[in-house]
Write a protein that holds these residues in place. Sequence first.
Motif, PDB file in Angstrom:
ATOM      1  N   LEU A 372      21.786  13.222  10.124  1.00  0.00           N
ATOM      2  CA  LEU A 372      21.501  13.042   8.693  1.00  0.00           C
ATOM      3  C   LEU A 372      20.241  12.209   8.476  1.00  0.00           C
ATOM      4  CD1 LEU A 372      25.044  12.147   7.302  1.00  0.00           C
ATOM      5  CD2 LEU A 372      24.022  14.408   7.645  1.00  0.00           C
ATOM      6  N   GLN A 373      19.394  12.690   7.565  1.00  0.00           N
ATOM      7  CA  GLN A 373      18.216  11.932   7.137  1.00  0.00           C
ATOM      8  C   GLN A 373      17.973  12.180   5.649  1.00  0.00           C
ATOM      9  OE1 GLN A 373      15.125  13.692   9.635  1.00  0.00           O
ATOM     10  NE2 GLN A 373      15.351  12.051  11.150  1.00  0.00           N
ATOM     11  N   SER A 374      17.303  11.233   5.021  1.00  0.00           N
ATOM     12  CA  SER A 374      16.838  11.443   3.647  1.00  0.00           C
ATOM     13  C   SER A 374      15.361  11.083   3.583  1.00  0.00           C
ATOM     14  CB  SER A 374      17.627  10.592   2.663  1.00  0.00           C
ATOM     15  OG  SER A 374      17.445   9.215   2.941  1.00  0.00           O
ATOM     16  N   ARG A 375      14.667  11.689   2.632  1.00  0.00           N
ATOM     17  CA  ARG A 375      13.212  11.516   2.511  1.00  0.00           C
ATOM     18  C   ARG A 375      12.865  11.430   1.029  1.00  0.00           C
ATOM     19  NH1 ARG A 375      10.107  16.429   5.170  1.00  0.00           N
ATOM     20  NH2 ARG A 375      10.866  17.471   3.305  1.00  0.00           N
ATOM     21  N   ALA A 376      12.295  10.288   0.635  1.00  0.00           N
ATOM     22  CA  ALA A 376      11.976  10.064  -0.780  1.00  0.00           C
ATOM     23  C   ALA A 376      10.559  10.511  -1.106  1.00  0.00           C
ATOM     24  CB  ALA A 376      12.128   8.583  -1.109  1.00  0.00           C
ATOM     25  N   VAL A 383       5.061  10.522   0.012  1.00  0.00           N
ATOM     26  CA  VAL A 383       6.284  10.982   0.676  1.00  0.00           C
ATOM     27  C   VAL A 383       6.644   9.996   1.790  1.00  0.00           C
ATOM     28  CG1 VAL A 383       7.400  12.866   1.929  1.00  0.00           C
ATOM     29  CG2 VAL A 383       5.677  13.372   0.185  1.00  0.00           C
ATOM     30  N   GLN A 384       7.888   9.606   1.841  1.00  0.00           N
ATOM     31  CA  GLN A 384       8.363   8.652   2.863  1.00  0.00           C
ATOM     32  C   GLN A 384       8.071   9.176   4.263  1.00  0.00           C
ATOM     33  OE1 GLN A 384      12.600   8.049   2.609  1.00  0.00           O
ATOM     34  NE2 GLN A 384      12.622   6.430   4.157  1.00  0.00           N
ATOM     35  N   PRO A 385       7.456   8.359   5.125  1.00  0.00           N
ATOM     36  CA  PRO A 385       7.079   8.831   6.472  1.00  0.00           C
ATOM     37  C   PRO A 385       8.218   8.682   7.476  1.00  0.00           C
ATOM     38  CG  PRO A 385       6.302   6.589   6.167  1.00  0.00           C
ATOM     39  CD  PRO A 385       7.000   6.976   4.890  1.00  0.00           C
ATOM     40  N   VAL A 396       3.982  -1.644  16.941  1.00  0.00           N
ATOM     41  CA  VAL A 396       5.396  -2.054  16.922  1.00  0.00           C
ATOM     42  C   VAL A 396       5.528  -3.576  16.899  1.00  0.00           C
ATOM     43  CG1 VAL A 396       6.274   0.031  18.005  1.00  0.00           C
ATOM     44  CG2 VAL A 396       5.518  -1.876  19.447  1.00  0.00           C
ATOM     45  N   ASN A 397       4.443  -4.256  16.515  1.00  0.00           N
ATOM     46  CA  ASN A 397       4.517  -5.719  16.427  1.00  0.00           C
ATOM     47  C   ASN A 397       4.962  -6.215  15.048  1.00  0.00           C
ATOM     48  OD1 ASN A 397       3.557  -6.052  19.063  1.00  0.00           O
ATOM     49  ND2 ASN A 397       1.429  -5.847  18.360  1.00  0.00           N
ATOM     50  N   SER A 398       5.103  -5.292  14.135  1.00  0.00           N
ATOM     51  CA  SER A 398       5.417  -5.697  12.766  1.00  0.00           C
ATOM     52  C   SER A 398       6.872  -6.142  12.623  1.00  0.00           C
ATOM     53  CB  SER A 398       5.173  -4.530  11.802  1.00  0.00           C
ATOM     54  OG  SER A 398       3.796  -4.334  11.609  1.00  0.00           O
ATOM     55  N   ILE A 399       7.107  -6.891  11.602  1.00  0.00           N
ATOM     56  CA  ILE A 399       8.469  -7.155  11.131  1.00  0.00           C
ATOM     57  C   ILE A 399       8.661  -6.490   9.773  1.00  0.00           C
ATOM     58  CG2 ILE A 399      10.072  -8.952  10.366  1.00  0.00           C
ATOM     59  CD1 ILE A 399       8.593 -10.854  12.286  1.00  0.00           C
ATOM     60  N   TYR A 400       7.601  -6.553   8.972  1.00  0.00           N
ATOM     61  CA  TYR A 400       7.741  -6.196   7.561  1.00  0.00           C
ATOM     62  C   TYR A 400       7.336  -4.751   7.277  1.00  0.00           C
ATOM     63  CZ  TYR A 400       7.736 -11.255   7.635  1.00  0.00           C
ATOM     64  OH  TYR A 400       8.014 -12.557   7.929  1.00  0.00           O
ATOM     65  N   HIS A 401       7.769  -4.293   6.098  1.00  0.00           N
ATOM     66  CA  HIS A 401       7.317  -3.018   5.524  1.00  0.00           C
ATOM     67  C   HIS A 401       7.596  -1.815   6.419  1.00  0.00           C
ATOM     68  CE1 HIS A 401       5.581  -4.897   2.025  1.00  0.00           C
ATOM     69  NE2 HIS A 401       5.137  -5.855   2.817  1.00  0.00           N
ATOM     70  N   ASN A 402       8.813  -1.739   6.897  1.00  0.00           N
ATOM     71  CA  ASN A 402       9.251  -0.541   7.604  1.00  0.00           C
ATOM     72  C   ASN A 402      10.007   0.346   6.613  1.00  0.00           C
ATOM     73  OD1 ASN A 402      10.514   1.438   9.113  1.00  0.00           O
ATOM     74  ND2 ASN A 402      10.977   0.076  10.836  1.00  0.00           N
ATOM     75  N   ASN A 403       9.330   1.377   6.142  1.00  0.00           N
ATOM     76  CA  ASN A 403       9.970   2.294   5.191  1.00  0.00           C
ATOM     77  C   ASN A 403      10.189   3.676   5.813  1.00  0.00           C
ATOM     78  OD1 ASN A 403       7.166   2.878   5.099  1.00  0.00           O
ATOM     79  ND2 ASN A 403       7.425   3.976   3.166  1.00  0.00           N
TER      80      ASN A 403
END
Lengths: 422, 422
Positions: A372-376, A383-385, A396-403
């Motif tokens: 199951l997946q959804s895409r906004a 469009v949501q990536p 992959v060093n980020s913490i924030y803004h994972n959409n």
Amino acid sequence: MSVIFKGKKPSRRAFMKGALATSAGALSTGAALAAGEKVITEVQPWNSELGDGVDVMPYGKPSEFEEHVKRRTVEWLTADPVSSINFTPLHELDGIITPNGLAFERHHGGTAHIDPKEHRLMINGLVDRQLVFTMEDLMRFPRENHVYFLECAANSGMEWRGAQLNGCQFTHGMIHNVMYTGVKLRTLLEEAGVKPSGKWLLAEGADASGMTRSIPMEKALDDCLVAFKMNGEALRPEQGYPVRLVVPGWEGNMWVKWLRRLEVGDQPWHHREETSKYTDLLENGKARRFTWEMDAKSVITNPSPQAPLTHKKGPTVITGLAWSGRGTIPRVDVTIDGGITWHQARISGPSLDKSMHRFYFEFDWDGKPLLLQSRAHDSTGYVQPTKDQLRKHRGVNSIYHNNGIQTWAIDEEGKAENVEIS
Amino acid sequence: MSVIFKGKKPSRRAFMKGALATSAGALSTGAALAAGEKVITEVQPWNSELGDGVDVMPYGKPSEFEEHVKRRTVEWLTADPVSSINFTPLHELDGIITPNGLAFERHHGGTAHIDPKEHRLMINGLVDRQLVFTMEDLMRFPRENHVYFLECAANSGMEWRGAQLNGCQFTHGMIHNVMYTGVKLRTLLEEAGVKPSGKWLLAEGADASGMTRSIPMEKALDDCLVAFKMNGEALRPEQGYPVRLVVPGWEGNMWVKWLRRLEVGDQPWHHREETSKYTDLLENGKARRFTWEMDAKSVITNPSPQAPLTHKKGPTVITGLAWSGRGTIPRVDVTIDGGITWHQARISGPSLDKSMHRFYFEFDWDGKPLLLQSRAHDSTGYVQPTKDQLRKHRGVNSIYHNNGIQTWAIDEEGKAENVEIS
């Protein structure tokens, strides 16, 4: 579907005998009393005994049967619960309103408990008139009401390096969506008179962390609110009682709680929470900063790891939430086969600017495993990536803004698991 | 406006010294520190001590400073609190959402506390297939989300013979407005297959009162919901947990709580709550019956007797609520001089079908006595009548369906009183 009532009173018993249900049609929901099934021959206590009076609960609370519905923490996530997060139980909710008692918390110095009579809000800096407001003063300015989502920039942040946490509450629960009532920040700034050189605003909290964030004046004069109510009643202490900043569509950390000061300046302050934290370290060693806007995102809340399917096949409802910091959500797609086929979901409930949207997709489950997946899609056309698309740009060093798009694998038993597919 | 903060840290103290606020402009809100005013020289505890961690309150509750915000009963109103009413504190709320803990209660046999695993909903009578649903069964049908007001037919009922109760909570507080999530009643009835002779529906509750009401099939197939969530979370016990009927725009007593049975018939049942009660005795001795729809109505919630004005003159916000069982509220008028002059109020927040609307009127108070009224217009063109207009048609024997214009008299001290003018 294994129990049927039989009443004690003759008239009721007579009725119930005549009313043995026959089996339902295509849905297989609603059923006959089959041989060997349990029959309750006693009237249930709630039907035979008087319940609580209206004087029992001046401020109500949920049913005792809902005690499992609560905000939860992840113990290893932070060193101390005083500077930590708990999570909205998205998998237990429906519609678009988050009840105040379940709205996720994030604080940096613990929940402040402030006497509103002793609280003040100051405006200083590059203004014509430095002002101090009591709460009663604030109530004399025109108010507005808006339903907005508040999402922590770190929501889903633990998923940058792969599927980590087994529950929608933990992967996506740093978000809430309530109706805020407050005064436009613009109104208060106009009362103080922003000097032409005033291009930035510092918002400061009255809690022990003294939270501060820099906000560009353009946003401050646009749609920000100085809010004192959420879902009709006073803000909750953990949400900034008696007054907080509302910065629609922007990361939650900027919505300074226990708001006590607004300073107008000519440049950003570069304080801790916008340098060391709340910036995104890229592969090349540079950091993205001032990444305020929350990109369009969605997640399937049910089924999900904490809320498996409990039937084996047949009519099944998939539901979830979608939101964008840039506007409304005109469309959400859902796939049950990991992206081979996409279906347009049905959105039910108000479609409001920078608010959560609730979507549903109903299908006839054949009992086989699902992905199951959804895409906004938001009202700007964005469009949501996928998570991999995000990683390609941001590492992959980020913490924030994972959409990125979330995947739940459903097995033949109906159990759900957090997985990634590529 | 009599207190200003001085911080302990040198840097903060230095700032605060420089930031003595100067007096505000036209609004007289936000003020300078005048001679003789109290100065807090200590840092407040919430600014110097860590607050609660995120593990303290898995399900949140209001601030200790909001303990006065609660549902209240009127002791003389009923013989026993088990068959009685408490009232939403409208004067403490803003926006259009009623928080679940403050939604008024009305029950006829006390609040039932039902185990959802043991609860069933039956459909019987003139149907092709008699059905029994578990709660899990219901979750497999398509759901919808709607914000609707629920108003008791008796709301304002004590005002038929003149101004009685000194508080908006008591005159108008038998109402709440929440987002409901549920399955369309039509969907369940179609699953059972309503026979052509099935023109009426009986809804029955599982509580000790066995509440029953007759609903015409046309309404049942239109917009009714079988709802299990309110404001995102499970229904509260006092609101029918685990499942209630939602009958949009119609009197609250029909929204049967703890819903356990739906019987399809060919005529109304004429049960107690639609004959002896919930009918309107007219002057000529006849009674109006089946008066389901709630007419357009409004009330000023602030200022009101429990929420007086606390300033003496100057910028003042009047706010209130308006709603109609027939649609939306495109317009609300407000008068501050007892109806000599009317002003169009500003509506802020979503305008949704059969939902509360929040209105505001801001003016510069000269400090003289006021006679405040509001008047709702609904989307059908209907205009809220005066109480005297209602009495002319309906006499003064009624209890239910009083949607007359409410008047609050404000004196020079800002105190508000429930009065009538003619």
